[in-house]
Every structure is written in structure tokens, then in C-alpha cells.
Scaffold this motif. Structure first.
Motif, PDB file in Angstrom:
ATOM      1  N   GLN A  38      20.637  43.286  18.348  1.00 30.04           N
ATOM      2  CA  GLN A  38      19.177  43.447  18.502  1.00 30.04           C
ATOM      3  C   GLN A  38      18.773  43.926  19.898  1.00 30.04           C
ATOM      4  OE1 GLN A  38      20.697  40.557  17.468  1.00 30.04           O
ATOM      5  NE2 GLN A  38      19.382  39.385  16.077  1.00 30.04           N
ATOM      6  N   ARG A  89       5.167  36.677   8.840  1.00 28.52           N
ATOM      7  CA  ARG A  89       6.342  37.394   9.378  1.00 28.52           C
ATOM      8  C   ARG A  89       5.908  38.149  10.630  1.00 28.52           C
ATOM      9  NH1 ARG A  89      11.905  37.940   9.167  1.00 28.52           N
ATOM     10  NH2 ARG A  89      12.455  40.010   9.869  1.00 28.52           N
ATOM     11  N   GLU A  91       7.447  40.965  13.451  1.00 31.65           N
ATOM     12  CA  GLU A  91       8.542  41.867  13.792  1.00 31.65           C
ATOM     13  C   GLU A  91       8.078  42.781  14.908  1.00 31.65           C
ATOM     14  OE1 GLU A  91       9.554  44.095  10.300  1.00 31.65           O
ATOM     15  OE2 GLU A  91      10.456  42.359   9.304  1.00 31.65           O
ATOM     16  N   ASP A 106      14.839  43.851  19.522  1.00 30.51           N
ATOM     17  CA  ASP A 106      14.120  44.012  18.242  1.00 30.51           C
ATOM     18  C   ASP A 106      14.174  42.697  17.474  1.00 30.51           C
ATOM     19  OD1 ASP A 106      13.484  46.723  18.656  1.00 30.51           O
ATOM     20  OD2 ASP A 106      15.539  47.285  18.069  1.00 30.51           O
ATOM     21  N   TYR A 107      13.024  42.048  17.366  1.00 31.76           N
ATOM     22  CA  TYR A 107      13.000  40.724  16.728  1.00 31.76           C
ATOM     23  C   TYR A 107      12.348  40.792  15.343  1.00 31.76           C
ATOM     24  CZ  TYR A 107       8.079  40.631  18.164  1.00 31.76           C
ATOM     25  OH  TYR A 107       6.757  40.940  18.341  1.00 31.76           O
ATOM     26  N   GLY A 108      12.697  39.777  14.534  1.00 30.98           N
ATOM     27  CA  GLY A 108      12.048  39.584  13.246  1.00 30.98           C
ATOM     28  C   GLY A 108      12.140  38.105  12.937  1.00 30.98           C
ATOM     29  N   ASP A 110      10.508  34.647  10.522  1.00 33.90           N
ATOM     30  CA  ASP A 110       9.639  34.064   9.497  1.00 33.90           C
ATOM     31  C   ASP A 110       8.962  32.837  10.090  1.00 33.90           C
ATOM     32  OD1 ASP A 110      10.322  35.890   7.452  1.00 33.90           O
ATOM     33  OD2 ASP A 110      12.217  34.820   7.157  1.00 33.90           O
ATOM     34  N   TRP A 155      18.679  33.894  12.851  1.00 31.80           N
ATOM     35  CA  TRP A 155      17.234  33.874  12.542  1.00 31.80           C
ATOM     36  C   TRP A 155      16.969  33.501  11.078  1.00 31.80           C
ATOM     37  CZ3 TRP A 155      13.565  34.292  16.303  1.00 31.80           C
ATOM     38  CH2 TRP A 155      13.965  34.813  17.532  1.00 31.80           C
TER      39      TRP A 155
END
Ligand code: 2X7
Ligand code: FE2
Length: 307
Positions: A38, A89, A91, A106-108, A110, A155
Motif C-alpha cells: 500500500q 467505507r 478509501e 493507499d488505504y481502505g 470498513d 485490514w
């Protein structure tokens, strides 16, 4: 809400319980040193002692298999009230404003929106200003991301992020910390009400005076140049860590305002107070997984789990 399914291995604790708490410092250097897919910049490693400490925490979190991880970050600063991530969510790309050459991630993630909403409600009931953050394009701060990545790089557990309401600290450390006590209690009530088995995370360094320039810009991970900012700062960290290991929270809270002042401790933003108060000021000692310096700051990775 679209949430990544997470295979529960051996769930610990009862519904509505805080199953563990972690002091989880967030220097972006630690993610840079790990070279995860990421993060764009590449490194030769570095700060291994802290990263090995985080490996223990990761294993522990897998064992506990919590429903949710809650994190309080000093780098999401809100002037009015305590804000809570509350959109299903999030992102995006997070760039550290001071270390953009180390952290472009680069994050994502919940979000557990039901729990987030319950925290806001409990804050209001306790007379605290609070807001749910429902903007789906909101950019999450690097403090939240770094601690969560290091604790759970997959994650695959929903999260709740809580901001640092910094206005009290302009006036009085003691008033600010008392407000964090109330926030901790409100958080614990929300966890109980929603029946979550929760892990809490205080995303903070301890001593926080740091070098004003990178010692070796050509190789930021040059460990021959890493050391504590001052011996006085180191002694403060050792004193605080020992109190936490002994479970002497009365003395810890007594010296906290002086520690914040003398070592410019990042826990002045309230995350550790919030976590320990939500856990009911545990009488057992914390486990120290590791201590190390990052650009001179003092960082302890610690765990509170009932023995
Ligand atoms: O935010 C931070 C920190 N708390 C400590 C060290 C280096 C960078 O960023
Ligand atoms: Fe920080």
C-alpha cells in the motif's frame, strides 16, 4: 454496510467487553520500513525493535479475534468536540505532511457505523460535544492509518476512528484529560450497548521532542543516526513505562501533566487516558512489547490484556 468478512478463530471475551488495549505509536517511518504494497516509497528496513514489537501485537489480535478496533488519533484534530468516523467505507491516499517521502499510502477501511453512532449518542448523554463524520470522501489522518496498519495489516476487522478534540489543551492539561475520562466512559457504554468485543488503541508516541532535520536524508532508515532526543526525555519515558508495567495508574495520572510539559509527550492529546478510563483503569500491569526512538521521539508498544 459492506464489511469484509473475517473468519473468527477463537473469540475472546464476552459481547460488550473491551478485550484488550494497545499503546500503538504511529511514526510513518515504521510503515515505510515494512515496505507494504500500500505504501509507495521503498526502504531497506529500519526501526526493527519497534516493528518486532508490533508483530507480537498482531498475533495477539488474531488470537483475540475482536469484532472491532477503535483508535484515538492525535493527528485528526477537531477544535469543537469529539468526532467519530461513521461512514461504512473509507478509501483514499494518505500522504504524511511532514514525511511525504516516507508515507504515501493507499488505504481502505470498513467502519462499524452502528458502534460509531452509539459513541456519539453516549457522548451527548454525558454532556460532551460529538459529531459523526459521514463524508464518504473524508481523508483519514496518518496517525489512525499507521497504528491500524501495524496492528492489523490485513485490514480485515472493522474499525472506529475518534478525533482528538484539542481545544481543552489550549487552556489546561488537567481539564483536557478529565474530558478524556468522560469520553472513555462514554465509549465503554457504547461498546456494552452494542455488544461488541472491542480492542482499543491509543495512537501515540511518549516523549515527543524530535530532531529538526533528518540525520541522513539520503538514507532515512540509517539506524546509526537514530537515538533519543535527550537523556532527560529518555528518563521520563522509562519512568512512565515502569508505572504502566506495574499497573500504578494512580501515580501515572498524577505525573501525567508534568510528563506532557517536560517531554512534550504526545499522550497529551488524550488517547491513553481515553483508553485506560474506558477499560476501567486496569489494576494489572501492561506488557511492554518494545521501546524505540524514531527521529528522536520515544515510542513504546504496550498491551493491556487481563492476565
Ligand atoms: O507523528 C509522528 C510521531 N508521533 C512521531 C515521530 C515521527 C513522526 O510522526
Ligand atoms: Fe504523531
Amino acid at each position: 454496510m459492506t464489511q469484509t468478512p473475517f473468519a473468527k478463530v477463537a473469540p475472546a471475551g464476552r459481547p460488550g467487553e473491551i478485550v484488550a488495549g494497545f499503546l500503538a505509536p504511529h511514526p510513518p517511518h515504521l510503515v515505510y520500513a515494512e515496505n507494504p504494497p500500500q505504501n509507495e516509497p521503498r526502504s531497506r528496513g529500519g526501526w526493527e525493535v519497534l516493528r518486532w514489537a508490533y508483530e507480537h501485537c498482531r498475533r495477539r489480535i488474531k488470537e483475540l479475534s475482536p469484532d472491532v478496533i477503535l483508535v484515538h488519533s492525535p493527528h485528526w484534530q477537531t477544535v469543537v468536540g469529539h468526532h467519530v468516523l461513521a461512514t461504512p467505507r473509507l478509501e483514499g491516499r494518505s500522504v504524511d505532511p511532514i514525511f511525504p517521502h516516507l508515507f504515501r499510502y493507499d488505504y481502505g477501511m470498513d467502519i462499524d457505523v452502528e458502534l460509531a453512532g452509539a459513541i456519539v449518542e453516549e457522548c451527548f448523554a454525558a454532556g460532551l460535544e460529538s459529531r459523526p463524520m459521514r463524508n464518504p470522501k473524508f481523508r483519514v489522518d496518518y496517525g489512525t492509518i499507521v497504528s491500524l496498519h501495524l496492528l492489523n495489516p490485513g485490514w480485515d476487522i472493522p474499525v472506529v476512528g475518534i478525533s482528538a478534540n484539542n481545544s481543552p489543551y489550549f487552556y489546561d492539561d488537567k481539564v483536557g484529560q478529565e474530558e478524556m475520562t468522560r469520553l472513555g466512559h462514554a465509549t465503554a457504554r457504547a461498546i456494552a450497548k452494542t455488544g461488541r468485543r472491542a480492542v482499543l488503541v491509543a495512537s501515540n508516541s511518549l516523549s515527543h521532542l524530535h530532531f529538526s532535520e533528518e540525520p541522513n536524508p539520503a538514507l532515512p532508515e540509517d539506524m546509526s543516526r537514530e537515538h533519543v532526543f535527550s537523556h532527560a526525555q529518555y528518563e521520563w519515558d522509562v519512568r512512565v513505562i515502569n508505572l504502566l508495567r506495574e499497573g500504578n495508574l494512580e501515580e501515572f495520572f498524577r505525573i501525567l501533566p508534568e510528563f506532557c510539559l517536560e517531554a512534550f509527550a504526545e499522550i497529551k492529546a488524550g488517547g491513553l487516558t481515553w483508553m485506560l478510563e474506558a477499560m476501567g483503569r486496569p489494576s494489572y500491569g501492561a506488557k511492554l512489547h518494545g521501546y524505540g526512538n524514531v527521529i528522536g521521539t520515544g515510542n513504546a508498544v504496550m498491551e493491556w490484556s487481563r492476565p
